[in-house]
Scaffold this active site. Structure first.
Site, PDB file in Angstrom:
ATOM      1  N   ARG A 146       0.846  -1.193   0.000  1.00  0.00           N
ATOM      2  CA  ARG A 146       0.000   0.000   0.000  1.00  0.00           C
ATOM      3  C   ARG A 146       0.885   1.248   0.000  1.00  0.00           C
ATOM      4  O   ARG A 146       2.047   1.200   0.411  1.00  0.00           O
ATOM      5  CB  ARG A 146      -0.903   0.017   1.232  1.00  0.00           C
ATOM      6  CG  ARG A 146      -1.844  -1.171   1.356  1.00  0.00           C
ATOM      7  CD  ARG A 146      -2.662  -1.067   2.641  1.00  0.00           C
ATOM      8  NE  ARG A 146      -3.613  -2.163   2.807  1.00  0.00           N
ATOM      9  CZ  ARG A 146      -3.382  -3.278   3.493  1.00  0.00           C
ATOM     10  NH1 ARG A 146      -2.205  -3.434   4.100  1.00  0.00           N
ATOM     11  NH2 ARG A 146      -4.307  -4.212   3.594  1.00  0.00           N
ATOM     12  N   LYS A 170      -2.107  -2.421   7.991  1.00  0.00           N
ATOM     13  CA  LYS A 170      -3.260  -1.883   8.705  1.00  0.00           C
ATOM     14  C   LYS A 170      -3.374  -2.518  10.085  1.00  0.00           C
ATOM     15  O   LYS A 170      -3.093  -3.694  10.260  1.00  0.00           O
ATOM     16  CB  LYS A 170      -4.544  -2.143   7.907  1.00  0.00           C
ATOM     17  CG  LYS A 170      -4.693  -1.246   6.677  1.00  0.00           C
ATOM     18  CD  LYS A 170      -6.048  -1.452   6.037  1.00  0.00           C
ATOM     19  CE  LYS A 170      -6.264  -0.471   4.894  1.00  0.00           C
ATOM     20  NZ  LYS A 170      -7.602  -0.633   4.282  1.00  0.00           N
ATOM     21  N   HIS A 240      -2.298   2.336  -5.898  1.00  0.00           N
ATOM     22  CA  HIS A 240      -3.236   1.250  -5.591  1.00  0.00           C
ATOM     23  C   HIS A 240      -3.507   0.389  -6.829  1.00  0.00           C
ATOM     24  O   HIS A 240      -3.707  -0.826  -6.708  1.00  0.00           O
ATOM     25  CB  HIS A 240      -4.558   1.805  -5.054  1.00  0.00           C
ATOM     26  CG  HIS A 240      -5.536   0.736  -4.668  1.00  0.00           C
ATOM     27  ND1 HIS A 240      -5.407  -0.009  -3.509  1.00  0.00           N
ATOM     28  CD2 HIS A 240      -6.625   0.235  -5.307  1.00  0.00           C
ATOM     29  CE1 HIS A 240      -6.380  -0.900  -3.442  1.00  0.00           C
ATOM     30  NE2 HIS A 240      -7.141  -0.778  -4.520  1.00  0.00           N
ATOM     31  N   ARG A 243      -0.863  -2.111  -7.121  1.00  0.00           N
ATOM     32  CA  ARG A 243      -1.166  -3.187  -6.165  1.00  0.00           C
ATOM     33  C   ARG A 243      -2.226  -4.115  -6.766  1.00  0.00           C
ATOM     34  O   ARG A 243      -2.128  -5.338  -6.666  1.00  0.00           O
ATOM     35  CB  ARG A 243      -1.664  -2.550  -4.860  1.00  0.00           C
ATOM     36  CG  ARG A 243      -2.189  -3.505  -3.785  1.00  0.00           C
ATOM     37  CD  ARG A 243      -2.529  -2.678  -2.541  1.00  0.00           C
ATOM     38  NE  ARG A 243      -3.389  -3.375  -1.584  1.00  0.00           N
ATOM     39  CZ  ARG A 243      -2.952  -4.158  -0.599  1.00  0.00           C
ATOM     40  NH1 ARG A 243      -1.660  -4.381  -0.477  1.00  0.00           N
ATOM     41  NH2 ARG A 243      -3.801  -4.716   0.240  1.00  0.00           N
ATOM     42  N   HIS A 266      -4.375  -8.812   3.614  1.00  0.00           N
ATOM     43  CA  HIS A 266      -5.817  -8.774   3.860  1.00  0.00           C
ATOM     44  C   HIS A 266      -6.174  -9.622   5.075  1.00  0.00           C
ATOM     45  O   HIS A 266      -5.586 -10.680   5.292  1.00  0.00           O
ATOM     46  CB  HIS A 266      -6.579  -9.308   2.637  1.00  0.00           C
ATOM     47  CG  HIS A 266      -6.626  -8.352   1.493  1.00  0.00           C
ATOM     48  ND1 HIS A 266      -6.874  -8.729   0.192  1.00  0.00           N
ATOM     49  CD2 HIS A 266      -6.454  -7.002   1.443  1.00  0.00           C
ATOM     50  CE1 HIS A 266      -6.860  -7.674  -0.592  1.00  0.00           C
ATOM     51  NE2 HIS A 266      -6.600  -6.619   0.140  1.00  0.00           N
ATOM     52  N   TYR A 275     -10.125  -9.282  -6.685  1.00  0.00           N
ATOM     53  CA  TYR A 275      -9.128  -9.326  -7.755  1.00  0.00           C
ATOM     54  C   TYR A 275      -9.368 -10.480  -8.721  1.00  0.00           C
ATOM     55  O   TYR A 275      -8.817 -10.500  -9.812  1.00  0.00           O
ATOM     56  CB  TYR A 275      -7.713  -9.410  -7.159  1.00  0.00           C
ATOM     57  CG  TYR A 275      -7.367  -8.219  -6.306  1.00  0.00           C
ATOM     58  CD1 TYR A 275      -7.135  -6.978  -6.876  1.00  0.00           C
ATOM     59  CD2 TYR A 275      -7.299  -8.326  -4.923  1.00  0.00           C
ATOM     60  CE1 TYR A 275      -6.837  -5.869  -6.092  1.00  0.00           C
ATOM     61  CE2 TYR A 275      -7.003  -7.228  -4.128  1.00  0.00           C
ATOM     62  CZ  TYR A 275      -6.776  -6.005  -4.722  1.00  0.00           C
ATOM     63  OH  TYR A 275      -6.491  -4.906  -3.944  1.00  0.00           O
TER      64      TYR A 275
END
Length: 294
Positions: A146, A170, A240, A243, A266, A275
């Protein structure tokens, strides 16, 4: 007092990033001000669903997308759930609320041809900034990191001897990303250039400008967008999307979706499955060529 406690809860127990905290604060304060202005109601904790519904109507009329509105309402829902948890209220006013329908947009990744054209072409100057920009683009595409993960990357997290990068994602979730040889070589080239141009005490951050200052997200976004514009006419040309391309190309070439999930950082497989939509045409093509009944 409850709003302050909620923010502290997000920081200490949920490990939300500063940007997320700021967004939550802003959304809650905007709703609070709306209730004060429209209904002369000051206490956020005792807001009822009619206030929320009125706010939703005003947001729709302002032209805000359903997705953005749903995100704001999700913030409210989290806040009221927190109040419920600590006993401030006995019912969440959003219990029966149904999110607005969102238009599902399939994001088209860059093709492998476009990426190779950019990285193998003569688009980058051989000065410090040129090497820096190429390294950033190579890193985004080769690792799926990210934007904030790249700008916050520290020197101690980059281990080129063992070909791996430690990433803090995150909610402060740590993961290890393997580094392919082409990226190792580019990172070494960047390090050498950085050591030549920056004297004295080095920054703790891996990516810095010529003044030894950590890169800003907006700068990285702009330069990535600018260079992708040289090889692609796609409307979205952001870090992004690199990514997104990283994940799609891995899946196209047969990568296991659970492995891609771990690389992307994730928390659930559902987040990675978006995706698979982009790789569906590739799957259809393989199916058509391979099925014995075709």
């Amino acid at each position: 007092m409850s709003l302050g406690s909620f923010i502290e809860y997000l920081v200490r127990e949920r490990n939300y990033s500063n940007n997320t905290i700021i967004a939550y604060k802003n959304d809650l304060n905007v709703f609070k001000n709306y209730c004060l202005k429209e209904f002369n109601h000051e206490n956020l904790n005792t807001s009822n669903y009619s206030f929320i519904r009125s706010w939703i109507v005003s947001l729709v009329e302002s032209g805000l997308s359903n997705r953005s509105i749903n995100r704001k309402i999700s913030v409210l829902r989290s806040y009221f759930n927190f109040l419920l948890k600590i006993g401030e209220i006995d019912k969440n006013p959003l219990t029966n609320h149904k999110p607005l329908k969102e238009e599902k947009k399939v994001q088209v990744p860059f093709s492998e041809k476009e990426i190779n054209l950019l990285l193998n072409g003569n688009f980058f100057k051989n000065d410090y900034e040129g090497i820096l920009i190429k390294t950033l683009i190579e890193l985004f595409y080769s690792t799926g990191l990210r934007l904030s993960e790249v700008t916050n990357l520290k020197n101690l997290s980059v281990d080129l001897v063992n070909k791996k990068i430690k990433v803090l994602g995150k909610r402060n979730k740590e993961r290890i990303i393997p580094v392919i040889d082409t990226l190792v070589n580019q990172l070494l080239k960047y390090q050498q250039s950085k050591n030549e141009i920056i004297r004295g005490l080095k920054s703790e951050f891996f990516f810095v400008n010529e003044k030894n200052i950590k890169l800003k997200n907006i700068y990285v976004y702009k330069v990535v967008n600018s260079y992708l514009n040289k090889v692609s006419t796609k409307s979205k040309r952001s870090p992004h999307m690199l990514r997104h391309s990283f994940a799609t190309h891995l899946l196209n070439r047969g990568a296991d979706i659970n492995s891609v999930k771990e690389l992307l950082g994730h928390s659930s497989l559902a987040a990675t499955q978006i995706y698979t939509h982009s790789s569906m045409e590739k799957i259809k093509s393989i199916y058509k060529k391979s099925h014995p009944r075709n």
